[in-house]
Every structure is written in C-alpha cells, then in structure tokens.
Design a protein around this motif. Structure first.
Motif, PDB file in Angstrom:
ATOM      1  N   SER A  92      -9.032   7.134   8.425  1.00 31.82           N
ATOM      2  CA  SER A  92      -9.604   5.851   7.828  1.00 31.82           C
ATOM      3  C   SER A  92      -8.886   5.664   6.477  1.00 31.82           C
ATOM      4  CB  SER A  92     -10.728   5.768   7.630  1.00 31.82           C
ATOM      5  OG  SER A  92     -11.603   5.478   9.174  1.00 31.82           O
ATOM      6  N   TRP A  93      -8.776   6.853   5.745  1.00 32.64           N
ATOM      7  CA  TRP A  93      -8.105   7.148   4.495  1.00 32.64           C
ATOM      8  C   TRP A  93      -6.528   7.137   4.643  1.00 32.64           C
ATOM      9  CZ3 TRP A  93      -9.451   5.318   0.077  1.00 32.64           C
ATOM     10  CH2 TRP A  93     -10.689   5.640  -0.477  1.00 32.64           C
ATOM     11  N   ALA A  94      -6.011   7.619   5.689  1.00 35.47           N
ATOM     12  CA  ALA A  94      -4.491   7.550   6.064  1.00 35.47           C
ATOM     13  C   ALA A  94      -4.256   6.287   6.333  1.00 35.47           C
ATOM     14  CB  ALA A  94      -4.436   8.720   7.227  1.00 35.47           C
ATOM     15  N   ALA A  95      -5.166   5.592   7.226  1.00 33.29           N
ATOM     16  CA  ALA A  95      -4.931   4.120   7.692  1.00 33.29           C
ATOM     17  C   ALA A  95      -4.782   3.016   6.504  1.00 33.29           C
ATOM     18  CB  ALA A  95      -5.877   3.658   8.588  1.00 33.29           C
ATOM     19  N   ALA A  96      -5.781   3.505   5.449  1.00 31.56           N
ATOM     20  CA  ALA A  96      -5.792   2.795   4.170  1.00 31.56           C
ATOM     21  C   ALA A  96      -4.148   2.742   3.661  1.00 31.56           C
ATOM     22  CB  ALA A  96      -6.828   2.867   3.194  1.00 31.56           C
ATOM     23  N   ALA A  97      -3.785   3.899   3.256  1.00 30.08           N
ATOM     24  CA  ALA A  97      -2.692   4.124   2.722  1.00 30.08           C
ATOM     25  C   ALA A  97      -1.636   3.358   3.471  1.00 30.08           C
ATOM     26  CB  ALA A  97      -2.216   5.593   2.733  1.00 30.08           C
TER      27      ALA A  97
ATOM     28  N   ALA B 147      -6.298  -0.165   8.956  1.00 27.78           N
ATOM     29  CA  ALA B 147      -4.911  -0.381   8.253  1.00 27.78           C
ATOM     30  C   ALA B 147      -4.810  -1.996   8.547  1.00 27.78           C
ATOM     31  CB  ALA B 147      -3.775   0.276   8.974  1.00 27.78           C
ATOM     32  N   VAL B 148      -4.978  -2.536   9.597  1.00 28.15           N
ATOM     33  CA  VAL B 148      -4.674  -4.074   9.696  1.00 28.15           C
ATOM     34  C   VAL B 148      -5.577  -4.892   8.820  1.00 28.15           C
ATOM     35  CG1 VAL B 148      -4.968  -6.001  11.135  1.00 28.15           C
ATOM     36  CG2 VAL B 148      -4.041  -3.722  12.086  1.00 28.15           C
ATOM     37  N   ALA B 149      -6.931  -4.474   8.216  1.00 32.14           N
ATOM     38  CA  ALA B 149      -7.734  -4.820   7.551  1.00 32.14           C
ATOM     39  C   ALA B 149      -7.505  -5.205   6.144  1.00 32.14           C
ATOM     40  CB  ALA B 149      -9.332  -4.486   7.613  1.00 32.14           C
ATOM     41  N   VAL B 150      -6.847  -3.615   5.555  1.00 34.38           N
ATOM     42  CA  VAL B 150      -6.345  -3.623   4.247  1.00 34.38           C
ATOM     43  C   VAL B 150      -5.156  -4.501   4.026  1.00 34.38           C
ATOM     44  CG1 VAL B 150      -5.265  -1.629   2.757  1.00 34.38           C
ATOM     45  CG2 VAL B 150      -7.273  -1.159   3.961  1.00 34.38           C
ATOM     46  N   ALA B 151      -4.219  -4.395   4.959  1.00 33.49           N
ATOM     47  CA  ALA B 151      -2.894  -5.251   4.916  1.00 33.49           C
ATOM     48  C   ALA B 151      -3.249  -6.572   4.814  1.00 33.49           C
ATOM     49  CB  ALA B 151      -1.937  -4.770   6.061  1.00 33.49           C
TER      50      ALA B 151
ATOM     51  N   ILE C  48      -6.019  15.864   5.742  1.00 30.61           N
ATOM     52  CA  ILE C  48      -5.692  14.466   6.140  1.00 30.61           C
ATOM     53  C   ILE C  48      -6.136  13.439   5.153  1.00 30.61           C
ATOM     54  CG2 ILE C  48      -5.518  12.673   7.822  1.00 30.61           C
ATOM     55  CD1 ILE C  48      -5.268  15.052   9.822  1.00 30.61           C
ATOM     56  N   ALA C  49      -7.471  13.638   5.004  1.00 33.84           N
ATOM     57  CA  ALA C  49      -8.354  12.721   4.216  1.00 33.84           C
ATOM     58  C   ALA C  49      -7.818  13.010   2.529  1.00 33.84           C
ATOM     59  CB  ALA C  49      -9.887  13.076   4.151  1.00 33.84           C
TER      60      ALA C  49
ATOM     61  N   ALA D  63      -3.237   6.593  -1.102  1.00 30.12           N
ATOM     62  CA  ALA D  63      -3.789   4.977  -0.838  1.00 30.12           C
ATOM     63  C   ALA D  63      -4.185   4.659  -2.551  1.00 30.12           C
ATOM     64  CB  ALA D  63      -5.038   5.004  -0.156  1.00 30.12           C
ATOM     65  N   GLY D  64      -4.807   5.887  -3.031  1.00 29.73           N
ATOM     66  CA  GLY D  64      -5.141   5.188  -4.538  1.00 29.73           C
ATOM     67  C   GLY D  64      -3.836   5.096  -5.392  1.00 29.73           C
ATOM     68  N   ALA D  65      -2.840   5.839  -5.231  1.00 32.33           N
ATOM     69  CA  ALA D  65      -1.480   5.835  -5.946  1.00 32.33           C
ATOM     70  C   ALA D  65      -0.858   4.435  -5.463  1.00 32.33           C
ATOM     71  CB  ALA D  65      -0.706   6.837  -5.477  1.00 32.33           C
ATOM     72  N   LEU D  66      -1.026   4.067  -4.270  1.00 32.20           N
ATOM     73  CA  LEU D  66      -0.072   3.092  -3.640  1.00 32.20           C
ATOM     74  C   LEU D  66      -0.784   1.662  -4.224  1.00 32.20           C
ATOM     75  CD1 LEU D  66       0.619   4.015  -0.153  1.00 32.20           C
ATOM     76  CD2 LEU D  66       2.480   3.326  -1.864  1.00 32.20           C
ATOM     77  N   PHE D  67      -2.224   1.703  -4.195  1.00 33.88           N
ATOM     78  CA  PHE D  67      -3.014   0.509  -4.696  1.00 33.88           C
ATOM     79  C   PHE D  67      -2.834   0.243  -6.389  1.00 33.88           C
ATOM     80  CE2 PHE D  67      -7.048  -1.748  -6.009  1.00 33.88           C
ATOM     81  CZ  PHE D  67      -7.014  -2.601  -4.843  1.00 33.88           C
ATOM     82  N   ARG D  68      -2.756   1.343  -7.105  1.00 32.43           N
ATOM     83  CA  ARG D  68      -2.469   1.218  -8.552  1.00 32.43           C
ATOM     84  C   ARG D  68      -1.103   0.599  -8.920  1.00 32.43           C
ATOM     85  NH1 ARG D  68      -5.476   5.998  -8.467  1.00 32.43           N
ATOM     86  NH2 ARG D  68      -3.157   7.336  -8.583  1.00 32.43           N
TER      87      ARG D  68
END
Length: 255
Positions: free
Chosen positions: A155-160, A78-82, A237-238, A245-250
């Motif tokens: 990890s997918w939850a953390a990315a979101a 999560a920290v790395a993505v942010a 969860i995945a 994460a995909g929706a937020l990134f787009r």
C-alpha cells in the motif's frame, strides 16, 4: 494539542473518509474478491490435476491466491491516491489545517483494513472449495500479521506510484508488477520446476518467502528462515514506499 495527536486524529478522519468512499463504491471490493476467486477456481479445477506438489493442490495454492488478492487490493490504493491528486481535493486539504502525512496514511490504513476483510472472504470461499488448513489460533494470528505486513508494504508502494502517475488509469497500470510477481514465485508451483534461468529470480524475490511463510503457518509445517526473510522484504518495501511517497507528496506543487 500536540502535533502527534493532531496527526493521529487527522489520519483517523482520512481513514473514515476513504472507508465511506469504498462503501459507496463496492465494485472495488467485489473485484478484489472476484478476480482472486476466479483465478483460484481456474488453478484448482483446470490446472490442478496436472500439478504435482506432494499433496492437495488447493492447500498449496491458497497462500499464493491470498497474496494475489493483496496485490489487486493495493492497486486500488494507487488509483485512489491519483484520483485525489488530480481531482483537486489534495489542494483543498493543503489549504486546511490538515496534517500532510494524514492524507497518505489514511489511504494506506484503509487499504490494510479493506484487504484484510476481502482476504477473509477469499479464505472462506477456499474452505468451501476444499481448502483444509491445520493451523492453530496462534498460527492464524501470525498469518493475519504476515498478510497485514505485506498489504502495508504494497500500500505504501502503491501510494508512491499513485503520486507518480499522470492520471488514475496510469496508476492502475503501474501496479501490474505487484500483480505479476506471484506468478514467478513459489505461490503456484514449486520453484524447482521452473527453468534454470528463471529459478534464481523466483527463489529470491519477496513473494516466494512470504508465500512459504503463510503456507507453513496455515498447514502447520516448519517455516524455517522464510519468516525473517519475508518480514525483511515487507519492511524494506514499506520503508521505500513511505519515504518515496512522502518525498513525492512534499514536492508536488499545489494547483
């Protein structure tokens, strides 16, 4: 070149990039190992004498420590993505011929590889402290698969959550819930010892079924219906993390 092949190649490149960042900043891996090991020492040598689990407490608690290790390690994702988002590197990737999915996939797959490595180190430390699993090679493989599924889901939850955070510090705070869940489960004490108002939640939250599955596999005891429940939780969860994460990134505007 097909879109799929291009996406796979970009994802592999991003995994390599993130692994290099981890190697250049080993404090993340050190803390991911040090915190669960410290908690293991505390539970075994400080609280272990008061725990009645019908056998060796270290054999009971290690599966929970492994899940705690996964929670700490996924928090770094999560920290790395942010950090990538707020440093402007994501905008640079968007301006290049880089698959958008590769940016997040690279972080998630690097997290799985990093967490499996740190988990293996924690297992070796636990064995040195007296942990005595009785699993055969096939069950060890199943344990690795179960832990990989759990790390992938977190990890997918953390990315979101990293995409939602206003800064890297906030992203780290968002992961607190994942690091707290093992304490309210069967990871450290049997759920029947908990107060009645808390017992229902502890018995039906994801960490309990995953801990029971890992414990049963490691100690060569019946797993029962905890395995399919654990896999269902990980898949849910995945999927939620991946879609979120995909929706937020787009929707994230370029700067």
């Amino acid at each position: 070149m097909s879109t799929l092949v291009h996406s796979v190649q970009d994802s592999a490149t991003m995994v390599g990039r993130n692994l290099r960042h981890t190697l250049r900043s080993p404090d993340t891996m050190i803390m991911t190992i040090a915190v669960p090991v410290t908690i293991l020492l505390m539970f075994v040598y400080v609280f272990g004498g008061a725990m009645n689990v019908g056998g060796s407490y270290i054999d009971y608690v290690v599966p929970g420590i492994l899940l705690l290790c996964a929670g700490f390690g996924s928090g770094a994702t999560a920290v790395a993505v942010a950090t990538d988002l707020h440093s402007g590197i994501v905008d640079r990737f968007r301006a290049m011929a880089v698959s958008r999915s590769a940016v997040l996939t690279g972080h998630v797959l690097e997290s799985v590889l990093r967490n499996l490595l740190t988990t293996a180190v924690v297992v070796l430390v636990a064995v040195a402290l007296g942990f005595r699993p009785t699993a055969d090679p096939l069950r060890w493989l199943a344990v690795a698969g179960m832990l990989a599924c759990f790390v992938l889901a977190l990890s997918w939850a953390a990315a979101a959550l990293g995409l939602l955070a206003s800064n890297p510090e906030a992203a780290n705070g968002f992961m607190f819930i994942f690091m707290f869940l093992p304490y309210v489960s069967s990871a450290f004490v049997p759920t029947h010892t908990l107060p009645s108002w808390l017992r229902g939640f502890a018995q039906h939250q994801p960490v309990t079924s995953i801990a029971e599955t890992v414990r049963g596999l490691l100690m060569d005891t019946p797993v029962g219906d905890s395995a399919p429940t654990a896999l269902a939780w990980c898949a849910g969860i995945a999927l939620a993390g991946y879609l979120g994460a995909g929706a937020l990134f787009r929707r994230r505007p370029a700067h």
